[in-house]
Design an enzyme around this catalytic site. Sequence first.
Site, PDB file in Angstrom:
ATOM      1  N   PHE A   1       0.855  -1.192   0.000  1.00 26.68           N
ATOM      2  CA  PHE A   1       0.000   0.000   0.000  1.00 26.68           C
ATOM      3  C   PHE A   1       0.888   1.238   0.000  1.00 26.68           C
ATOM      4  CE2 PHE A   1      -2.447   3.455   1.859  1.00 26.68           C
ATOM      5  CZ  PHE A   1      -3.598   3.401   1.097  1.00 26.68           C
TER       6      PHE A   1
ATOM      7  N   ASP B   1       9.147   2.741   1.700  1.00 28.98           N
ATOM      8  CA  ASP B   1       7.952   3.468   2.117  1.00 28.98           C
ATOM      9  C   ASP B   1       7.793   3.258   3.618  1.00 28.98           C
ATOM     10  OD1 ASP B   1       5.455   4.360   2.828  1.00 28.98           O
ATOM     11  OD2 ASP B   1       4.429   3.524   1.081  1.00 28.98           O
TER      12      ASP B   1
ATOM     13  N   LYS C   1       2.335   9.927   8.210  1.00 28.48           N
ATOM     14  CA  LYS C   1       1.586   9.445   9.380  1.00 28.48           C
ATOM     15  C   LYS C   1       2.108   9.983  10.732  1.00 28.48           C
ATOM     16  CE  LYS C   1      -1.162   5.689   7.650  1.00 28.48           C
ATOM     17  NZ  LYS C   1      -0.822   5.009   6.406  1.00 28.48           N
TER      18      LYS C   1
HETATM   19  C1  PLP Z   1      -0.994   5.316   5.003  1.00 29.24           C
HETATM   20  C2  PLP Z   1       0.058   4.924   4.052  1.00 29.24           C
HETATM   21  C3  PLP Z   1       0.279   5.649   2.863  1.00 29.24           C
HETATM   22  C4  PLP Z   1      -0.617   6.792   2.429  1.00 29.24           C
HETATM   23  O1  PLP Z   1      -0.536   7.876   3.295  1.00 29.24           O
HETATM   24  P1  PLP Z   1      -1.651   9.048   3.192  1.00 29.24           P
HETATM   25  O2  PLP Z   1      -1.175  10.061   4.183  1.00 29.24           O
HETATM   26  O3  PLP Z   1      -2.957   8.434   3.524  1.00 29.24           O
HETATM   27  O4  PLP Z   1      -1.623   9.556   1.808  1.00 29.24           O
HETATM   28  C5  PLP Z   1       1.335   5.265   2.059  1.00 29.24           C
HETATM   29  N1  PLP Z   1       2.134   4.238   2.379  1.00 29.24           N
HETATM   30  C6  PLP Z   1       1.953   3.524   3.508  1.00 29.24           C
HETATM   31  C7  PLP Z   1       2.899   2.416   3.823  1.00 29.24           C
HETATM   32  C8  PLP Z   1       0.906   3.831   4.371  1.00 29.24           C
HETATM   33  O5  PLP Z   1       0.715   3.101   5.480  1.00 29.24           O
END
Ligand code: PLP
Length: 403
Positions: free
Chosen positions: A137, A222, A251
């Site tokens: 994700f 990420d 986050k």
């Molecule tokens: C939550 C998340 C995202 C997206 O972040 P947003 O602030 O919602 O755009 C991207 N990568 C990972 C691993 C995430 O957990």
Amino acid sequence: MSTVSRSTFDQVMVPNYAPAAVIPVRGRGSRLWDQNDREYVDLAGGIAVTSLGHAHPKLVAALTEQAGKLWHLSNVMTNEPALQLAQRLTSLTFAERVYLCNSGAEANEAAFKLVRRWGSTLFGAHKHTIVAFDNAFHGRTLFTVSVGGQAKYTQGFEPLPGGIVHVPFNDLAALEAVMNDGVCAVVMEPIQGEGGVTPATQEFARGVRALCDKHQALLVYDEVQTGNGRTGKLFAYEHYGVTPDVLTTAKGMGGGFPVGAMLTTAKIAEALAFGTHGSTYGGNPLAGAVADAVLEEISKPELLANVEARSQQLRAGLEVLAQRHGLFGAPRGMGLLLGAPLVESWNGRAKDIVNAGLAEGLWMLVAGPNVLRFAPALNITEADVVEGLARLDRACAALARQG
Ligand SMILES: *Cc1c(COP(=O)(O)O)cnc(C)c1O
């Protein structure tokens, strides 16, 4: 009484979310209170975002102090809080250059554009393939859902951007089979968060780094979810003895204030030359001031030690409940990002457990339909974990009775 309630949501909001039946109105530490003044233990942390809990005095002070000075300039001028934040990020990590933005998806969008531009500038147009993993994700923009590895997030949004290849996670042979000199980057979450709280194995993480080196591809981590102390180290790459070329985070970085960042080296950063990318709000003074205060707290050894201690406590408690109720198995994950996979007979019912928790005054998360996820504040107290587990115990007992 308030003039809005949960039913207002269905009248005025786009139906892309299905929020809980109650509306929290205030919070303190790891506790929340709803419109009826009912209290909840927060083991969700706003999806791994409220890293220092709700209404942390230092963050409230940082935000309100900056709010009285300067909110916005745009990037035609720079500002002190953004520069201080970037200085702190570079001093605490492998990175030498920082791009600031407002969310995880934006951080990844910047990273994916960077690796494409790096490939085309240094090697030519053929070096553009991004390799990513099934179940990954990376956000909800069109580029980031396309790099993400979950079909449910791309269905109906085609045509998707091309030049993206997916292989199974933790499968080095599958990755090796698709690597070639047309690959500009491999993108991975060190622990797949939304995909079910699945950590990369040590062997896999090291193998990915080696394959990137062999094919002159960049390694993008990420760490939107795993960063900022979540796993017990400032960033999860430190657990693996692997250094990425590009790292994205968001986050927990702002403790609840919208902010994100892409980190990289000075050399790679050259690919995003003047005018190639940008954001109106990215690096605004409010976000800079709050994120700098968050990072100052989170990089303290006491805070990271608490993550480890509370992780062990929460894990041990979940293992007891796993045995007692038979709804889920032993938790996996690192630090305060834990996922308990449901047993087969309860598959698809993670949301039911979350709802049973709410009825007992407990907020939890799912990571897909089959995993119960916990991402509490990093400064959660021992007493709050004890109380959260007691409420989960009651929720599980109630659910097991209903069947
Ligand atoms: C939550 C998340 C995202 C997206 O972040 P947003 O602030 O919602 O755009 C991207 N990568 C990972 C691993 C995430 O957990």
